[in-house]
Design an enzyme around this catalytic site. Structure first.
Site, PDB file in Angstrom:
ATOM      1  N   TRP A 165      72.158  59.876  47.399  1.00 15.94           N
ATOM      2  CA  TRP A 165      72.011  61.302  47.083  1.00 15.94           C
ATOM      3  C   TRP A 165      70.775  61.903  47.723  1.00 15.94           C
ATOM      4  O   TRP A 165      70.642  63.126  47.764  1.00 15.94           O
ATOM      5  CB  TRP A 165      71.945  61.499  45.555  1.00 15.94           C
ATOM      6  CG  TRP A 165      70.726  60.850  44.994  1.00 15.94           C
ATOM      7  CD1 TRP A 165      70.626  59.572  44.540  1.00 15.94           C
ATOM      8  CD2 TRP A 165      69.408  61.400  44.955  1.00 15.94           C
ATOM      9  NE1 TRP A 165      69.317  59.294  44.212  1.00 15.94           N
ATOM     10  CE2 TRP A 165      68.554  60.405  44.446  1.00 15.94           C
ATOM     11  CE3 TRP A 165      68.877  62.643  45.297  1.00 15.94           C
ATOM     12  CZ2 TRP A 165      67.191  60.610  44.280  1.00 15.94           C
ATOM     13  CZ3 TRP A 165      67.517  62.844  45.124  1.00 15.94           C
ATOM     14  CH2 TRP A 165      66.692  61.838  44.615  1.00 15.94           C
ATOM     15  N   ASP A 182      82.494  50.941  45.431  1.00 18.30           N
ATOM     16  CA  ASP A 182      81.561  51.956  44.899  1.00 18.30           C
ATOM     17  C   ASP A 182      81.181  52.978  45.965  1.00 18.30           C
ATOM     18  O   ASP A 182      80.055  53.460  46.016  1.00 18.30           O
ATOM     19  CB  ASP A 182      80.293  51.278  44.322  1.00 18.30           C
ATOM     20  CG  ASP A 182      79.387  52.266  43.598  1.00 18.30           C
ATOM     21  OD1 ASP A 182      79.879  53.313  43.149  1.00 18.30           O
ATOM     22  OD2 ASP A 182      78.184  51.988  43.494  1.00 18.30           O
ATOM     23  N   THR A 233      73.194  64.291  35.427  1.00 22.93           N
ATOM     24  CA  THR A 233      71.930  64.235  36.172  1.00 22.93           C
ATOM     25  C   THR A 233      71.893  65.248  37.318  1.00 22.93           C
ATOM     26  O   THR A 233      70.832  65.524  37.862  1.00 22.93           O
ATOM     27  CB  THR A 233      71.707  62.834  36.786  1.00 22.93           C
ATOM     28  OG1 THR A 233      72.809  62.530  37.661  1.00 22.93           O
ATOM     29  CG2 THR A 233      71.603  61.766  35.709  1.00 22.93           C
ATOM     30  N   THR A 287      83.676  60.381  39.190  1.00 27.14           N
ATOM     31  CA  THR A 287      82.736  61.356  38.643  1.00 27.14           C
ATOM     32  C   THR A 287      82.085  62.183  39.758  1.00 27.14           C
ATOM     33  O   THR A 287      81.851  61.689  40.862  1.00 27.14           O
ATOM     34  CB  THR A 287      81.640  60.658  37.819  1.00 27.14           C
ATOM     35  OG1 THR A 287      81.077  59.617  38.608  1.00 27.14           O
ATOM     36  CG2 THR A 287      82.232  60.081  36.539  1.00 27.14           C
TER      37      THR A 287
END
Ligand code: CA
Length: 746
Positions: free
Chosen positions: A434, A346, A206, A281
């Protein structure tokens, strides 16, 4: 295609095109010399604009304030526009120049690249557009035809954050994991490569690729599903692989793919993380630094989330949640800084990184700035990775502070959630995600879309009983209890830190908040600051706003009727400054779903999730039609007569498999269909959709690999039961929903 091609050529041939030597060396020319070197006239035969952007031109981007040449405008990625035509004095006259329907109701997250009058951007499903930035006319578009069932592999919507434009080509990653090179003039395919090492794992792409030194750099996502992170560099010309950097060690019985993994593997102890995936990732931020020829990789969370499963013997689990500097030519490690050793929550460090030259403690330093999910703002010397500052920029309860001597956070032992569930701040959406921040080096401030968004962490029942965890393909593999999240939530509601959003002007050196604006929803858009004294942001309530950069005073607002995530940008063409933004929410907040009263709905839930590109200028007079309010009515439900424990079984299945998109407690946030609103016809098709995949081409895959017909009886009844309760509440027949059935079995 032919007609589009001719239009594109005609439009491009009118543009002034600059030409710069394609030498791989850094340019020795001054900025003014570089921009003065005009290209020979382009003809239709020679094709448009080849050599549009190269390293030297991006490195000298400050000399072209009217363009937006790279993801964060320049290689430094500060997202600060030097343009001043639109400013504090006249922003009240900012108006819509044009609006374009992008043909989607899914989230748009892209930062357009603007060069010489053309915007290059992506929309949902990895579709790419070249658009005339003055008129909004589509010059060409490219649809990589991502298979609809790829949607199920994406934790956070079928999004794409943008392209790289480099040496006459447009590069982007497709959701299904290809890196694709298009001709910038025509949109025709030049090459494509598969970047995914293991097609049996749920990798997706993405993030926007970055381009530098003749190479294209791309990472991927999928940690929640159980993948192993890595970044690959490809030759920009040919698409051949140049190097690959794995962020976490793989199967210990196999040789290390790169020497750095030997050191990293020593920080993983016990467990079988490589079978689950490991995570790490690099799904968003990759930044090239021409000062050191470094490439900085923002590395994500662990897979699974819970470290006691991933690495039961302890250890920091390198390079999870780290900022990793590698040599851009070879991929060799230069330094690393781990924001959250042994990540347990996370806490990705994938958030946008900005580079700057700043005076720190009386010394001029070349610094890297990042506000990752974990709530601390890191100022790091980018020559060697030395930590200079780590002030909290948001409420944090997982750690008390970061010890600058050791560079490590001091964890709060009360937040251990193996035995008893705990509210953790920030939650997995992060104190900042983000959605881009903006950096004003001169003012010494960063403008951050801050989230006060907590989550209740508690272990899955199976793990509590047995101490065992098994990877389950086809779903999230977190370790924590997802199926029982509503019960945990309801049982601990009294101590819930309420969700809020802020636009915060934050001094990363002192940790002081210069000003802030509170937004009554946590999931808001990226930020742009300008030399015109303005800070722009689109919010969840559908308002695109401009604030006074010095004080936070609201100076202008425009109702888009749609929630926004994408960062605004600004550019100038023929002496006119424009400000643009993409509308349409989604992304990682699907799980949260519709807010609970009294928190306001996002605009996309009240109206619709209109995927548009909006471009503003002073004196713009275009209008958006006021949309009709969405029909929120829940139809009457035909209930089966299942027992509470049977509905509880459906509640667990729903949250394990459906809630990630359709929302917690069957309350959709307005992007993905709300299952409470299913009509009798839809109910009749329910198994066909979920098991047979009859809507797979539209993105709703079959779940027959994980759900049986028997499971479906319970799941379906849980959906009906939730719908029935909310209908009864809406009709005034019931005070509030029961929310959870799990107390009947636990
Ligand atoms: Ca994650």
């Amino acid at each position: 295609m032919r007609a589009v091609f001719v239009i594109a050529l005609a439009a491009l041939s009118l543009l002034a095109i600059y030409f710069i030597s394609l030498s791989g060396e850094r340019s020795e020319k001054s900025a003014s010399e570089t921009t003065a070197a005009a290209a020979p006239a382009q003809t239709e035969e020679s094709g448009p604009s080849i050599g549009l952007i190269d390293d030297a031109r991006i490195e000298n981007a400050e000399s072209e304030p009217g363009n937006w040449l790279a993801y964060g405008r320049t290689y430094e990625e500060q997202r600060f526009s030097p343009l001043t035509q639109v400013n504090k004095g006249n922003v009240a006259q900012l108006g819509l120049a044009w609006a374009k329907d992008m043909g989607t109701n899914r989230a748009q997250e892209s930062t357009p690249i603007v060069v010489d009058g053309i915007m290059f951007l992506t929309s949902s499903w990895s579709r790419v557009f070249a658009i005339d930035a003055v008129t909004g006319e589509t010059l060409w578009k490219y649809d990589p035809q991502v298979p609809g069932d790829t949607g199920r592999k994406a934790c956070c919507d079928v999004v794409n954050r943008g392209v790289a434009v480099y040496k006459g080509r447009v590069y982007f990653g497709s959701l299904d994991g290809r890196l694709i090179a298009l001709d910038a003039g025509t949109g025709e395919l030049v090459w494509e490569v598969n970047t995914i090492i293991d097609p049996t794992r749920a990798y997706t792409v993405t993030g926007a690729p970055r381009a530098a030194r003749g190479k294209i750099f791309i990472g991927n996502g999928g940690a929640e599903y159980g993948v192993r992170g890595y970044v690959t560099a490809y030759d920009a010309e040919t698409g051949e692989q140049v190097w690959r950097f794995f962020t976490v060690p793989g199967d210990p019985s196999l040789p290390f793919e790169q020497p750095e993994l030997e050191m990293a593997a020593k920080t993983w102890k016990g467990g079988n993380w490589w079978e689950i995936g490991g995570g790490g990732t690099v799904w968003n931020s990759i930044v090239y630094d021409p000062d050191f020829n470094h490439l900085y990789l923002g590395v994500g969370n662990g897979s699974p989330w819970t470290r006691a499963i991933r690495s039961p013997g302890g250890g920091d689990n390198l390079f999870l949640s780290s900022i990793v500097a590698v040599d851009a030519d070879t991929g060799e490690l230069q330094w690393h800084y781990q924001t959250t050793p042994g990540d347990n929550w996370d806490y990705t460090a994938v958030q946008d990184m900005a580079l700057a030259d700043m005076e720190v403690d009386g010394e001029s330093r070349k610094v890297l700035l990042q506000a990752p999910k974990n709530g601390f703002f890191y100022v790091i010397d980018r020559s060697d990775g030395e930590l200079l500052r780590a002030h909290p920029f948001a409420p944090v309860n997982w750690a008390t502070h970061v010890d600058l001597e050791t560079g490590r956070p001091v964890e709060n032992p009360d937040l251990a959630y193996l035995e008893k569930e705990k509210w953790v701040l920030p939650g997995p959406l992060g104190a900042h995600n983000w959605q881009a921040m903006s950096v004003d080096v001169e003012a010494g401030l960063t403008f951050i879309p801050v989230q006060q968004s907590s989550f209740i962490f508690g272990m899955a029942e199976e793990f509590k009983k047995t101490g065992l965890f098994k990877r389950n393909p086809g779903r999230w593999n977190l370790g924590i209890e997802v199926g029982g999240v509503v019960q945990n939530f309801v049982n601990n509601l009294g101590t819930w830190p309420e969700p809020k959003g802020f636009l915060r002007a934050f001094d990363p050196l002192t940790g002081e908040i210069a000003w802030q604006v509170e937004i009554p929803h946590h999931w808001n858009g990226g930020v742009l600051a300008t030399a015109g004294g303005l800070v722009f942001q689109g919010d969840a309530l559908g308002m695109f706003k401009a604030y006074d950069k010095a004080t936070g005073e609201l100076l202008w607002e425009f109702n888009t009727y749609t929630s926004m995530l994408a960062p605004p940008i600004s550019f100038e063409i023929d002496g006119v400054q424009y400000v643009s933004i993409l509308t349409g929410t989604g992304g990682g907040d699907f799980f949260t779903g519709a807010p609970l009263p009294p928190f306001p709905n996002p605009a996309s839930l009240d109206y619709n999730n209109f995927g548009r590109l909006l471009v503003f200028k002073l004196g713009g007079t275009e209008k958006l039609e006021v949309p009709k309010a969405r029909d929120m009515e829940i139809p009457e439900q035909e209930m089966a007569s299942l027992s509470d424990p049977e509905i509880a079984r459906g509640e667990i299945a729903y949250h394990d498999y459906c809630a990630a998109c359709h929302g917690m407690a069957v309350r959709s946030g307005g992007v993905i269909p709300d299952l409470r609103q299913m009509t009798p016809e839809m109910h009749a098709m329910f198994n066909g959709v979920v098991l047979e995949g009859i809507l797979a081409p539209k993105g709703m895959s079959s779940f027959s690999d994980v759900l049986t017909e028997e499971d479906m009886v319970f799941l379906h009844e849980y959906v009906r039961a939730r719908a029935h309760q909310d209908r009864e509440v809406a009709l005034g027949n019931q005070e509030q929903p029961r929310w959870t059935w799990l107390d009947s079995i636990r």
